[in-house]
Design an enzyme around this catalytic site. Sequence first.
Site, PDB file in Angstrom:
ATOM      1  N   ARG A  33      16.809 -11.059  20.784  1.00 46.39           N
ATOM      2  CA  ARG A  33      17.757 -10.934  21.931  1.00 46.39           C
ATOM      3  C   ARG A  33      19.119 -11.214  21.477  1.00 46.39           C
ATOM      4  O   ARG A  33      19.104 -12.456  20.999  1.00 46.39           O
ATOM      5  CB  ARG A  33      17.404 -11.790  23.107  1.00 46.39           C
ATOM      6  CG  ARG A  33      18.245 -11.854  24.363  1.00 46.39           C
ATOM      7  CD  ARG A  33      17.965 -12.392  25.760  1.00 46.39           C
ATOM      8  NE  ARG A  33      19.032 -12.194  26.544  1.00 46.39           N
ATOM      9  CZ  ARG A  33      19.722 -13.235  27.142  1.00 46.39           C
ATOM     10  NH1 ARG A  33      19.680 -14.361  26.594  1.00 46.39           N
ATOM     11  NH2 ARG A  33      20.461 -12.972  28.035  1.00 46.39           N
TER      12      ARG A  33
ATOM     13  N   ASN B 268      16.840 -17.542  32.764  1.00 46.43           N
ATOM     14  CA  ASN B 268      17.386 -18.541  31.712  1.00 46.43           C
ATOM     15  C   ASN B 268      16.997 -19.747  32.339  1.00 46.43           C
ATOM     16  O   ASN B 268      17.761 -20.185  33.789  1.00 46.43           O
ATOM     17  CB  ASN B 268      19.014 -18.542  31.346  1.00 46.43           C
ATOM     18  CG  ASN B 268      19.056 -17.315  30.518  1.00 46.43           C
ATOM     19  OD1 ASN B 268      18.144 -16.467  30.116  1.00 46.43           O
ATOM     20  ND2 ASN B 268      20.370 -16.932  30.039  1.00 46.43           N
TER      21      ASN B 268
END
Length: 480
Positions: free
Chosen positions: A98, A316
């Site tokens: 990512r 997250n």
Amino acid sequence: MTVTAGPARVATRPEVSAAVATATRRFPVGFHWGAASSAYQIEGAWDEEGRKPSIWDTFARTPGRVRNGDSGDIAIDHYHRWGEDVKLIADLGLTAYRFSTAWPRIQPGGRGPVNTRGLDFYSRLVDELLGHGITPFLTLYHWDLPQDLEDAGGWTNRETAFRFAEYADAVARHLGDRVEYFTTLNEPWCSAYLGYSAGTHAPGRTEPATSLTAVHHLNLAHGLGVQAVRAAAGASVQLAATLNLAAVRTTSGDDEDLEAVRRIDGVANRLFLDPMLRGYYPEDVLADTARLTDWSFVRDGDLATINARLDALGVNYYNPTFVAAANGSGPAPESAQFPGCEDLSFPRVNLPRTAMDWPIDADSLYDLLLRVHRDYDGIPMVITENGMANDDYVGPTGEVHDPERIAYVSEHLDAAARAIADGVDLRGYFTWSLHDNFEWAYGYGKRFGIVYVDYPTQKRILKSSAVWYRDLIAQERGLA
């Protein structure tokens, strides 16, 4: 809306070693095993090949804003060392990586013609990843707004959302033939509240009312970005937004404390989740913030745009957020991160802590995943960041041992596996971060990576957590 509100759980750390048990952990076939990064934190090359300043270049040059006067001018020099870094990713057996594209590198002024040299850098990176069998997960915005757009109002200016859509279109047209997974925004909570209310992140403004305007324009940019990427890249592209959702907890079951949980959950979570996934702003949060804004900046059609179809939600997670009713001591420093909640308190709880002084509680990750799964129609999720800062150092033998990080990641992967077993459609896990890097207002003082970076020489050293993670991935994929 059900909110996690149970009493604090006092965790005890297990004995940590590189041989953390994984025999009971089960992840689905095709699960993405990765690590994450962001452009400003790793690339450097701040003024090369047409790149212009972002708000973080400006912020870092403002005395007192970043610890030690550090900046991302060089960072870990990924812009010149990307080939070495991709090989490292491959050697670790990661199946996905990512990263974010830098808006001021691709569209330097935030509008107008694209910079082909900037696009070509990401094209080479994507090709190299694919050549090693690594799936790119591309994030379009990880906080590096072109400074020219901030000069025109930044995220408090509605036009910024439309400029973002143009930028998203340019990236998708150039890379959408090879990149399947796009994320529009990373942690708009940070962009809005840390950037425009608390002032601890770029652009460093302390305007709680206008931070809510920024929330809406970030949400609008997300919806417009989804439309732009789908139009440019076609039906096969997978779209997500990444939110740093707060696992909001209280140390009691008192009504006043539960009310504090509801309020924090509203501004931290539901102001993003509800418009993106349900097409409306929650009425209770609009009421909570009415003394700050009348929300008249929300125009007809905006919510339908924001509610664009998503294929997954990025989550997250680092730590729980503990909150309580007012304790009479005045506004807590944390309250600036939650507009309209200046009267609430944020008690310190008895939990193990990272080098960021963040409490560690993997059970809160499990609760958070179950809550999103239950309340938002089982949307597929990816853990797009999870990790810890640790006081890492190179030992006498040249090795970097970080058993605390191994324990942290192991506990959180166990929580993720439990969530999968209980029905959550979780499709990937990305540790934050691949390398040590520029950690925003903390400069280079906090190390999150599984790869140690000696900043003066840019030498990369695998920490023991990287070796452990490599072996765990091989085991989970049946390769060990």
